[in-house]
Design an enzyme around this catalytic site. Sequence first.
Site, PDB file in Angstrom:
ATOM      1  N   HIS A   1      -3.264  -7.518   0.430  1.00  0.00           N
ATOM      2  CA  HIS A   1      -2.874  -8.311  -0.739  1.00  0.00           C
ATOM      3  C   HIS A   1      -1.364  -8.575  -0.615  1.00  0.00           C
ATOM      4  O   HIS A   1      -0.634  -7.745  -0.064  1.00  0.00           O
ATOM      5  CB  HIS A   1      -3.178  -7.463  -1.978  1.00  0.00           C
TER       6      HIS A   1
ATOM      7  N   ASP B   1      -3.045   1.360  -0.733  1.00  0.00           N
ATOM      8  CA  ASP B   1      -3.152   0.436  -1.858  1.00  0.00           C
ATOM      9  C   ASP B   1      -4.563   0.598  -2.405  1.00  0.00           C
ATOM     10  O   ASP B   1      -5.528   0.097  -1.815  1.00  0.00           O
ATOM     11  CB  ASP B   1      -2.886  -0.994  -1.372  1.00  0.00           C
TER      12      ASP B   1
ATOM     13  N   GLN C   1      -8.281  -1.793  -5.319  1.00  0.00           N
ATOM     14  CA  GLN C   1      -9.713  -2.140  -5.317  1.00  0.00           C
ATOM     15  C   GLN C   1     -10.590  -0.958  -4.918  1.00  0.00           C
ATOM     16  O   GLN C   1     -11.806  -1.117  -4.789  1.00  0.00           O
ATOM     17  CB  GLN C   1      -9.981  -3.297  -4.334  1.00  0.00           C
TER      18      GLN C   1
ATOM     19  N   LYS D   1      -7.741  -2.841 -13.468  1.00  0.00           N
ATOM     20  CA  LYS D   1      -8.939  -3.052 -12.640  1.00  0.00           C
ATOM     21  C   LYS D   1      -9.907  -1.881 -12.761  1.00  0.00           C
ATOM     22  O   LYS D   1     -10.993  -1.900 -12.211  1.00  0.00           O
ATOM     23  CB  LYS D   1      -8.532  -3.254 -11.187  1.00  0.00           C
TER      24      LYS D   1
ATOM     25  N   CYS E   1      -4.582 -14.010  -3.285  1.00  0.00           N
ATOM     26  CA  CYS E   1      -3.329 -13.320  -2.937  1.00  0.00           C
ATOM     27  C   CYS E   1      -3.428 -12.652  -1.570  1.00  0.00           C
ATOM     28  O   CYS E   1      -2.892 -11.553  -1.370  1.00  0.00           O
ATOM     29  CB  CYS E   1      -2.932 -12.283  -3.988  1.00  0.00           C
TER      30      CYS E   1
HETATM   31  C1  LIG Z   1      -4.833  -6.581  -7.657  1.00  0.00           C
HETATM   32  C2  LIG Z   1      -4.361  -6.002  -6.391  1.00  0.00           C
HETATM   33  C3  LIG Z   1      -3.026  -5.647  -6.219  1.00  0.00           C
HETATM   34  C4  LIG Z   1      -1.984  -5.896  -7.264  1.00  0.00           C
HETATM   35  O1  LIG Z   1      -2.271  -5.242  -8.451  1.00  0.00           O
HETATM   36  P1  LIG Z   1      -1.425  -5.582  -9.774  1.00  0.00           P
HETATM   37  O2  LIG Z   1      -2.219  -4.945 -10.855  1.00  0.00           O
HETATM   38  O3  LIG Z   1      -1.373  -7.076  -9.882  1.00  0.00           O
HETATM   39  O4  LIG Z   1      -0.081  -4.984  -9.597  1.00  0.00           O
HETATM   40  C5  LIG Z   1      -2.658  -5.090  -5.024  1.00  0.00           C
HETATM   41  N1  LIG Z   1      -3.542  -4.880  -4.052  1.00  0.00           N
HETATM   42  C6  LIG Z   1      -4.843  -5.200  -4.175  1.00  0.00           C
HETATM   43  C7  LIG Z   1      -5.793  -4.909  -3.061  1.00  0.00           C
HETATM   44  C8  LIG Z   1      -5.291  -5.782  -5.347  1.00  0.00           C
HETATM   45  O5  LIG Z   1      -6.578  -6.123  -5.475  1.00  0.00           O
END
Ligand SMILES: *Cc1c(COP(=O)(O)O)cnc(C)c1O
Length: 406
Positions: free
Chosen positions: A122, A199, A202, A225, A363
Site C-alpha cells: 500500500h 503492515d 488487512q 478496518k 493505493c
Molecule cells: C488501509 C491500509 C493502509 C492505511 O491505513 P490507514 O487507516 O489509511 O492509515 C495501509 N496498508 C494497507 C495494506 C491498508 O489496507
Amino acid sequence: MLDAKAIKKDFPALNQQVHGKDLVYLDSAASAQKPQAVIDAIVEVYRKDYSNVHRGVHTLSERATRHFEAARETISRFIGAQDSREIIFVRGTTEAINLVAHSYGRHCIKKDDEIIISEMEHHSNIIPWQLLCEQTGAILRIIPVTNSGDLDETAFKKLCSSRTKLLAITHVSNAIGTINPIKALIAEAHRHNIPVLIDGAQGIMHQRVDVQDLDCDFYAFSGHKLYGPTGIGVLYGKTKWLEAMPPYQGGGEMINQVSFEKTTYANIPHKFEAGTPDIASVAGLSAACNYIQQVGFEAIHQHENALLHYATEALMTVPELRIIGNPTERAPLLSFTVEHIHAHDLGTILDHAGVAIRTGHHCAMPLMKRYGLAATARASLAIYNTQHDIDVLVEGLHKARGIFKR
Ligand SMILES: *Cc1c(COP(=O)(O)O)cnc(C)c1O
C-alpha cells in the site's frame, strides 16, 4: 460457523437501503462498518467518563485514565503482546509506519543502508520509506511479485544482506488479497539480524495475530478496518526498540521534565504519544476487540473462507470477468476486471443495485502497474456478509454486461 445474518443486525448502518435497494456492503477492506457495541462505547465515554487522561487528580480524569489504560491492556492481549507498554496509540496504520520511519529511521538508518519492501505494498508502506531514503541516502529494495500474486521468496532471500536495516512488508495485500507467509519471512530476516515491520492493516481482522509468536519487531494496524472507530490505530513495537528510539512528535504527555536546558522524556508508551489522544476512539477500539473475540477468530476464518470460495465460483460465471492473481493463500477479497467495462462504471452500476464495492488503484499503484492495469473492481468480505450479498453482486455484474453489450 457464525451466524452472519444475526451479526449483520449488530451493525446499524447495514440495515438501510441505497437507491431503493437493500444495502450490500462489500467494501470492508476500505473501512468496515461498526457494531452497536463500538458505537455505544464511544457514546458512553462522552456521556459519563469524559475528561482528559493522565492529567487531573479529579475523579473524572482518574476514571478516564483508568479506562484508557485498561483499553491498552485489552488491545495488548488481543495481539498477544508481552507488555501493554508495547502498544502505542496512533491515528492509524499510516501514522504508525511514519512513526517508525521517522524515529527508527533517525536511530538506525544512514547512507547506503538498505530497506526492503515489496511490489504489493500500500502507498502507506512505500512513501514513508522513500522519504526516509531521500533524507538519509539509504536505498529502497523491492521484492517482486509473481504472476500468481505471491512474493518472490527467492528474490527476497537474495535481497537480504548485512546492509539491510529493515524489512517492511504487508501481512495481506489490500489490492489482491495475498496473505504473505510473514512468520517465515520474519524468521528469514532475523537470520540476517534484520528487524521487521508488518503492515497489518488487512491482516488483523481476518485471523488471530500473535505478535510474540510471529516475533515481528513492529506491527501496525488501523481501528477502522477492524470494526472500530476512525482516527485510532496501533503501533506495536518490541520494548527494546521502543526504548532505544527517539520521540516522534514533541508536546504534552510525552515528557518527564521540561526545561530550556534539558528535557527528559516519559517512558514508553507515553514517549510516543504527544498531545491529547483520541480518548473515545481508544474505548471504541477496545470494544471492537472484545466484539471480535466474542465472535471468535475460528468462526470468522471458517465463515469468511467459505464465503470467499463461494464468491470466487460465482464471479467465474460472469463472462469476460478476470480475477487478478491466484495467490497461495488469499484473504476474503477479490480484485477483478470485466472486459470492455471500466472499473468505475462497474462501481456506479453496482451502486444503483445497492452494492458497495471499491474501484480504482487501491493505493497500490506499483502493483497495478505490475499487472498492467489502471484500475480494478474489488469486493471485500467481512463477518457480516452472506451468500445472498454475493448473489446480488453477481446479478449486478450480469446486468452491467447487458448495459455495455456492444
Ligand atoms: C488501509 C491500509 C493502509 C492505511 O491505513 P490507514 O487507516 O489509511 O492509515 C495501509 N496498508 C494497507 C495494506 C491498508 O489496507
